[in-house]
Design a protein around this motif. Structure first.
Motif, PDB file in Angstrom:
ATOM      1  N   GLY A  39       0.777  -1.229   0.000  1.00 52.76           N
ATOM      2  CA  GLY A  39       0.000   0.000   0.000  1.00 52.76           C
ATOM      3  C   GLY A  39       0.807   1.277   0.000  1.00 52.76           C
ATOM      4  N   ARG A  40       2.115   1.195  -0.122  1.00 53.15           N
ATOM      5  CA  ARG A  40       2.965   2.380  -0.080  1.00 53.15           C
ATOM      6  C   ARG A  40       3.637   2.637  -1.427  1.00 53.15           C
ATOM      7  N   ARG A  41       3.991   3.899  -1.673  1.00 57.31           N
ATOM      8  CA  ARG A  41       4.932   4.194  -2.751  1.00 57.31           C
ATOM      9  C   ARG A  41       6.298   3.685  -2.310  1.00 57.31           C
ATOM     10  N   VAL A  42       7.012   3.028  -3.235  1.00 53.91           N
ATOM     11  CA  VAL A  42       8.287   2.425  -2.883  1.00 53.91           C
ATOM     12  C   VAL A  42       9.399   3.088  -3.695  1.00 53.91           C
ATOM     13  N   LEU A  43      10.431   3.561  -2.991  1.00 54.09           N
ATOM     14  CA  LEU A  43      11.639   4.064  -3.623  1.00 54.09           C
ATOM     15  C   LEU A  43      12.725   3.014  -3.459  1.00 54.09           C
ATOM     16  N   LEU A  44      13.346   2.624  -4.582  1.00 55.57           N
ATOM     17  CA  LEU A  44      14.410   1.627  -4.563  1.00 55.57           C
ATOM     18  C   LEU A  44      15.724   2.328  -4.849  1.00 55.57           C
ATOM     19  N   VAL A  45      16.700   2.135  -3.992  1.00 53.81           N
ATOM     20  CA  VAL A  45      17.939   2.905  -4.047  1.00 53.81           C
ATOM     21  C   VAL A  45      19.139   1.969  -4.135  1.00 53.81           C
ATOM     22  N   GLY A  46      20.075   2.304  -5.030  1.00 53.47           N
ATOM     23  CA  GLY A  46      21.303   1.530  -5.147  1.00 53.47           C
ATOM     24  C   GLY A  46      22.341   2.283  -5.956  1.00 53.47           C
ATOM     25  N   THR A  47      23.535   1.726  -6.028  1.00 56.29           N
ATOM     26  CA  THR A  47      24.650   2.295  -6.779  1.00 56.29           C
ATOM     27  C   THR A  47      25.252   1.223  -7.675  1.00 56.29           C
ATOM     28  N   LEU A  66       2.059  -1.587  -7.382  1.00 57.31           N
ATOM     29  CA  LEU A  66       2.616  -0.538  -6.533  1.00 57.31           C
ATOM     30  C   LEU A  66       3.197   0.577  -7.391  1.00 57.31           C
ATOM     31  N   GLU A  67       3.239   1.775  -6.836  1.00 56.87           N
ATOM     32  CA  GLU A  67       4.007   2.855  -7.442  1.00 56.87           C
ATOM     33  C   GLU A  67       5.446   2.687  -6.967  1.00 56.87           C
ATOM     34  N   ALA A  68       6.362   2.464  -7.886  1.00 54.12           N
ATOM     35  CA  ALA A  68       7.740   2.157  -7.504  1.00 54.12           C
ATOM     36  C   ALA A  68       8.702   2.881  -8.433  1.00 54.12           C
ATOM     37  N   TRP A  69       9.728   3.486  -7.830  1.00 51.39           N
ATOM     38  CA  TRP A  69      10.691   4.272  -8.585  1.00 51.39           C
ATOM     39  C   TRP A  69      12.107   3.973  -8.091  1.00 51.39           C
ATOM     40  N   ALA A  70      13.036   3.917  -9.047  1.00 55.20           N
ATOM     41  CA  ALA A  70      14.439   3.683  -8.714  1.00 55.20           C
ATOM     42  C   ALA A  70      15.183   5.010  -8.635  1.00 55.20           C
ATOM     43  N   VAL A  78      21.649  13.275  -1.540  1.00 60.37           N
ATOM     44  CA  VAL A  78      22.029  14.687  -1.629  1.00 60.37           C
ATOM     45  C   VAL A  78      20.860  15.576  -2.052  1.00 60.37           C
ATOM     46  N   GLU A  79      20.108  15.151  -3.075  1.00 58.79           N
ATOM     47  CA  GLU A  79      19.075  16.008  -3.650  1.00 58.79           C
ATOM     48  C   GLU A  79      17.663  15.469  -3.499  1.00 58.79           C
ATOM     49  N   GLY A  80      17.530  14.198  -3.276  1.00 59.36           N
ATOM     50  CA  GLY A  80      16.206  13.599  -3.173  1.00 59.36           C
ATOM     51  C   GLY A  80      15.663  13.179  -4.538  1.00 59.36           C
ATOM     52  N   PRO A  81      14.416  12.734  -4.594  1.00 61.02           N
ATOM     53  CA  PRO A  81      13.473  12.750  -3.471  1.00 61.02           C
ATOM     54  C   PRO A  81      13.835  11.744  -2.393  1.00 61.02           C
ATOM     55  N   GLN A  82      13.496  12.103  -1.173  1.00 58.41           N
ATOM     56  CA  GLN A  82      13.732  11.230  -0.039  1.00 58.41           C
ATOM     57  C   GLN A  82      12.403  10.625   0.401  1.00 58.41           C
ATOM     58  N   PRO A  83      12.424   9.377   0.853  1.00 59.06           N
ATOM     59  CA  PRO A  83      11.169   8.757   1.281  1.00 59.06           C
ATOM     60  C   PRO A  83      10.616   9.439   2.525  1.00 59.06           C
ATOM     61  N   THR A  84       9.312   9.539   2.578  1.00 59.70           N
ATOM     62  CA  THR A  84       8.624  10.089   3.737  1.00 59.70           C
ATOM     63  C   THR A  84       8.027   8.946   4.555  1.00 59.70           C
ATOM     64  N   ALA A  85       7.408   9.293   5.655  1.00 60.25           N
ATOM     65  CA  ALA A  85       6.804   8.277   6.512  1.00 60.25           C
ATOM     66  C   ALA A  85       5.663   7.539   5.815  1.00 60.25           C
ATOM     67  N   ALA A  86       5.123   8.128   4.738  1.00 65.21           N
ATOM     68  CA  ALA A  86       4.057   7.458   3.984  1.00 65.21           C
ATOM     69  C   ALA A  86       4.604   6.507   2.932  1.00 65.21           C
ATOM     70  N   ASP A  87       5.920   6.546   2.710  1.00 61.24           N
ATOM     71  CA  ASP A  87       6.556   5.742   1.675  1.00 61.24           C
ATOM     72  C   ASP A  87       7.254   4.532   2.289  1.00 61.24           C
ATOM     73  N   ALA A  88       7.875   3.763   1.409  1.00 60.92           N
ATOM     74  CA  ALA A  88       8.760   2.680   1.836  1.00 60.92           C
ATOM     75  C   ALA A  88      10.049   2.771   1.032  1.00 60.92           C
ATOM     76  N   LEU A  89      11.111   2.277   1.612  1.00 59.17           N
ATOM     77  CA  LEU A  89      12.428   2.287   0.972  1.00 59.17           C
ATOM     78  C   LEU A  89      12.941   0.864   0.847  1.00 59.17           C
ATOM     79  N   ILE A  90      13.401   0.495  -0.365  1.00 54.98           N
ATOM     80  CA  ILE A  90      14.192  -0.718  -0.547  1.00 54.98           C
ATOM     81  C   ILE A  90      15.604  -0.270  -0.841  1.00 54.98           C
ATOM     82  N   LEU A  91      16.527  -0.646   0.009  1.00 55.83           N
ATOM     83  CA  LEU A  91      17.927  -0.270  -0.127  1.00 55.83           C
ATOM     84  C   LEU A  91      18.707  -1.490  -0.579  1.00 55.83           C
ATOM     85  N   LEU A  92      19.415  -1.365  -1.695  1.00 56.87           N
ATOM     86  CA  LEU A  92      20.177  -2.483  -2.257  1.00 56.87           C
ATOM     87  C   LEU A  92      21.666  -2.192  -2.158  1.00 56.87           C
TER      88      LEU A  92
END
Length: 320
Positions: A39-47, A66-70, A78-92
């Protein structure tokens, strides 16, 4: 793969089918993690390689509705977007030690964001683990392990990706099937993929460049056609990665046009698993190209370029 004294990279690649069998059977940690994402927007982060996995994971999660963005880790830090309390983060992160990925994870947890950290066994902060840490700098089995965890998360959230039990055999065929050893081109090597496999193309370019220092690029179909295609000729090689899907015919047309320009074209087609899961055997195929390229030029595929005199002094001071 051709018989040579095995590098750490090659040994890691050969472990992939067995590791995938193990990971796809290990569903308990994924089920709990999936509940944090629902039920959350998901931001997926990696390098690097994990950035490619983030994009493919976002594709998987969108198939679950789901709404999901890499996001690249440095941008998110440094610049965002950064996840908020309404979002979820997947960190790889394979090792869990890179500067920006660590910053993003620490801040998200401090802000109360629902987080899922996918990493190698023993990686700091990882709550969904993949495989033992690799000895080679060219990450292979850990990448497919991360993709397996992302596929499991999407499946737990309702995505129909296909038959994951067929993935290990598909990867084994890609690694051990017949084929002429890959020879580097005279000038440039372009990887091109359609849909989700544009990120497999990016991974092929990264892996080949870091293992053999061959000049490589990775593109989506339309990105290659609208600009880079005008520069290729008989000095270049193109690897077309076809996992099926709506752009498969478009990819074939572009590969055919490149061949008419004198480009040496390798078309790698894997459609038996469906487009979403084709990333697994096609990723193994580009890993194989990276290894063959390193063997052809005589570089150490495990060394991340440190077998070149002076490289360590140049790059080591920069914090990763």
């Amino acid at each position: 793969m051709r018989a040579v004294a095995a590098s750490e990279m090659q040994m890691a690649m050969q472990r992939q089918p067995d590791e995938l069998v193990r990971l796809f059977a290990d569903v308990e940690p994924v089920a709990e993690a999936a509940s944090r994402l629902a039920g959350r927007r998901v931001l997926l982060v990696g390098t690097g390689t994990s950035w490619h996995a983030a994009n493919q994971g976002a594709y998987f999660l969108r198939l679950a509705g789901l709404e999901a963005w890499a996001l690249q880790a440095a941008d998110a830090a440094v610049e965002g977007p950064q996840p908020t309390a309404a979002d979820a983060l997947i960190l790889l992160s394979h090792r869990g030690t890179k500067r920006y990925t660590s910053d993003v994870l620490e801040r998200a947890r401090a802000d109360g964001v629902a987080t899922v950290a996918i990493g190698g066994i023993g990686a700091p902060g990882a709550d969904v683990e993949t495989v033992e840490q690799e000895r080679s700098s060219a990450y292979t089995v850990s990448h497919l392990g991360a993709l397996a965890r992302l596929a499991q998360l999407a499946t737990a959230l309702g995505a129909d990706l296909g038959d994951t039990t067929a993935v290990p055999d598909g990867v084994a065929r890609a690694l051990d099937g017949p084929g002429t050893p890959f020879e580097p081109p005279l000038r440039g090597l372009d990887f091109v993929g359609a849909g989700i496999n544009q990120w497999t193309a990016a991974e092929g370019a990264l892996k080949t460049r870091e293992t053999s220092r061959v000049f490589t690029s990775g593109y989506s179909v339309e990105q290659f056609l609208h600009g880079p295609a005008v520069a290729v000729d008989e000095r270049d090689t193109l690897v077309a990665l076809d996992g099926g899907g709506p752009l498969s015919a478009r990819l074939a047309d572009i590969a055919g046009a490149a061949a008419k320009c004198g480009v040496r074209v390798h078309s790698i087609r894997e459609q038996s698993l469906g487009e979403p899961l084709s990333v697994f055997p096609l990723t193994a195929a580009v890993q194989r190209i990276a290894l063959e390229s390193a063997l052809a030029v005589g570089s150490d595929p495990d060394a991340f370029g440190y077998d070149v005199p002076g490289r360590e002094e140049t790059w080591e001071p920069i914090e990763l």
